[in-house]
Design a protein around this motif. Structure first.
Motif, mmCIF file in Angstrom:
data_model
loop_
_atom_site.group_PDB
_atom_site.id
_atom_site.type_symbol
_atom_site.label_atom_id
_atom_site.label_comp_id
_atom_site.label_asym_id
_atom_site.label_seq_id
_atom_site.Cartn_x
_atom_site.Cartn_y
_atom_site.Cartn_z
ATOM 1 N N ARG A 82 0.821 -1.201 0.000
ATOM 2 C CA ARG A 82 0.000 0.000 0.000
ATOM 3 C C ARG A 82 0.857 1.253 0.000
ATOM 4 N N SER A 83 0.204 2.390 -0.197
ATOM 5 C CA SER A 83 0.861 3.686 -0.106
ATOM 6 C C SER A 83 0.297 4.419 1.100
ATOM 7 N N VAL A 84 1.184 5.065 1.850
ATOM 8 C CA VAL A 84 0.778 5.767 3.062
ATOM 9 C C VAL A 84 1.426 7.150 3.099
ATOM 10 N N LEU A 85 0.934 7.977 4.013
ATOM 11 C CA LEU A 85 1.496 9.307 4.225
ATOM 12 C C LEU A 85 2.032 9.395 5.643
ATOM 13 N N LEU A 86 3.277 9.848 5.767
ATOM 14 C CA LEU A 86 3.890 10.105 7.065
ATOM 15 C C LEU A 86 4.094 11.612 7.203
ATOM 16 N N ALA A 87 4.195 12.072 8.447
ATOM 17 C CA ALA A 87 4.383 13.503 8.705
ATOM 18 C C ALA A 87 5.436 13.704 9.784
ATOM 19 N N SER A 88 6.174 14.787 9.663
ATOM 20 C CA SER A 88 7.162 15.164 10.664
ATOM 21 C C SER A 88 6.977 16.637 11.001
ATOM 22 N N THR A 89 6.916 16.935 12.292
ATOM 23 C CA THR A 89 6.811 18.329 12.736
ATOM 24 C C THR A 89 8.131 18.831 13.322
ATOM 25 N N ASP A 90 9.184 17.970 13.290
ATOM 26 C CA ASP A 90 10.477 18.347 13.856
ATOM 27 C C ASP A 90 11.604 18.227 12.827
ATOM 28 N N LEU A 91 11.283 18.647 11.593
ATOM 29 C CA LEU A 91 12.261 18.673 10.496
ATOM 30 C C LEU A 91 12.859 17.308 10.189
ATOM 31 N N GLY A 92 12.071 16.253 10.338
ATOM 32 C CA GLY A 92 12.499 14.914 9.948
ATOM 33 C C GLY A 92 13.159 14.094 11.032
ATOM 34 N N GLU A 93 13.255 14.615 12.250
ATOM 35 C CA GLU A 93 13.845 13.842 13.350
ATOM 36 C C GLU A 93 12.973 12.647 13.716
ATOM 37 N N SER A 94 11.659 12.825 13.658
ATOM 38 C CA SER A 94 10.733 11.736 13.944
ATOM 39 C C SER A 94 9.553 11.830 12.980
ATOM 40 N N TRP A 95 8.905 10.701 12.778
ATOM 41 C CA TRP A 95 7.813 10.614 11.822
ATOM 42 C C TRP A 95 6.615 9.931 12.455
ATOM 43 N N SER A 96 5.428 10.350 12.054
ATOM 44 C CA SER A 96 4.204 9.697 12.528
ATOM 45 C C SER A 96 3.319 9.362 11.332
ATOM 46 N N PHE A 97 2.539 8.320 11.506
ATOM 47 C CA PHE A 97 1.596 7.900 10.479
ATOM 48 C C PHE A 97 0.497 8.943 10.365
ATOM 49 N N ARG A 98 0.229 9.407 9.142
ATOM 50 C CA ARG A 98 -0.812 10.403 8.930
ATOM 51 C C ARG A 98 -2.054 9.763 8.314
ATOM 52 N N GLY A 99 -1.859 8.953 7.260
ATOM 53 C CA GLY A 99 -3.027 8.363 6.615
ATOM 54 C C GLY A 99 -2.677 7.324 5.584
ATOM 55 N N LEU A 100 -3.653 6.469 5.315
ATOM 56 C CA LEU A 100 -3.542 5.448 4.279
ATOM 57 C C LEU A 100 -4.004 6.074 2.967
ATOM 58 N N ILE A 101 -3.105 6.153 1.997
ATOM 59 C CA ILE A 101 -3.442 6.769 0.715
ATOM 60 C C ILE A 101 -4.200 5.779 -0.164
ATOM 61 N N ALA A 102 -3.675 4.572 -0.313
ATOM 62 C CA ALA A 102 -4.334 3.580 -1.172
ATOM 63 C C ALA A 102 -3.892 2.179 -0.788
ATOM 64 N N GLN A 103 -4.862 1.283 -0.814
ATOM 65 C CA GLN A 103 -4.601 -0.134 -0.552
ATOM 66 C C GLN A 103 -5.742 -0.944 -1.130
ATOM 67 N N ASP A 104 -5.420 -2.064 -1.740
ATOM 68 C CA ASP A 104 -6.435 -2.981 -2.253
ATOM 69 C C ASP A 104 -6.491 -4.176 -1.307
ATOM 70 N N PRO A 105 -7.582 -4.327 -0.541
ATOM 71 C CA PRO A 105 -7.667 -5.446 0.405
ATOM 72 C C PRO A 105 -7.498 -6.811 -0.257
ATOM 73 N N SER A 106 -7.861 -6.937 -1.541
ATOM 74 C CA SER A 106 -7.705 -8.221 -2.237
ATOM 75 C C SER A 106 -6.261 -8.455 -2.682
ATOM 76 N N ARG A 107 -5.450 -7.409 -2.621
ATOM 77 C CA ARG A 107 -4.035 -7.431 -3.034
ATOM 78 C C ARG A 107 -3.840 -7.727 -4.520
ATOM 79 N N LYS A 108 -4.877 -7.472 -5.309
ATOM 80 C CA LYS A 108 -4.753 -7.639 -6.759
ATOM 81 C C LYS A 108 -4.074 -6.427 -7.382
ATOM 82 N N VAL A 109 -4.316 -5.247 -6.800
ATOM 83 C CA VAL A 109 -3.690 -4.016 -7.278
ATOM 84 C C VAL A 109 -2.683 -3.562 -6.231
#
Length: 139
Positions: A35-62
């Protein structure tokens, strides 16, 4: 960290980071869910947090790969993704906040990697490579 608190292990970054509202946004792809996801950093890249799931196919065909993130000129975000299992077509997903994303839309455009650029007049310019037959050789 994943939303459930478990450690996330990711592989690849294809698109460029995006500086927006005092944070760095970075789209990644991989994981066993493919899948593709979005991460975010508020400290110039020192740490990262999960922001959101961009796309995923539960069947794993795509499989959604090589996400390239861009502002959409209307206060939101758009992500351009290469696909496997969808004839290699371009898929896009949109978000207003980076947390909730639209279902991917498939387009009749084949190529990769994608590089979106928001122009000063609000239009998006999308450049990409083409690596499929018929091949064109430049000398």
């Amino acid at each position: 960290m994943a939303p459930d608190g478990s450690k996330m292990v990711w592989g690849s970054v294809r698109g460029r980071p995006l500086w927006r509202q005092n944070e760095i946004l970075l789209s990644l792809y991989g994981g066993v869910e493919r899948r593709s996801v979005l991460l975010a950093s508020t400290d110039l890249g020192e740490s990262w947090s999960f922001r959101g799931l961009i796309a995923q196919d539960p069947s794993r065909k795509v499989i959604y790969q090589e996400p390239a993130l861009c502002e959409d000129g209307q206060g939101g975000l758009v992500c351009f993704m290469r696909t496997t299992g969808a004839d290699g077509r371009l898929a896009t997903s949109r978000s207003k906040d980076g947390v909730y994303w639209s279902q991917p839309t498939f387009h009749d455009l084949i190529g990769h990697p994608f590089h979106p650029l928001l122009l000063s007049d609000g239009r998006l310019l999308l450049t990409y490579g083409y690596r499929h037959e018929p091949y064109v050789l430049f000398y």
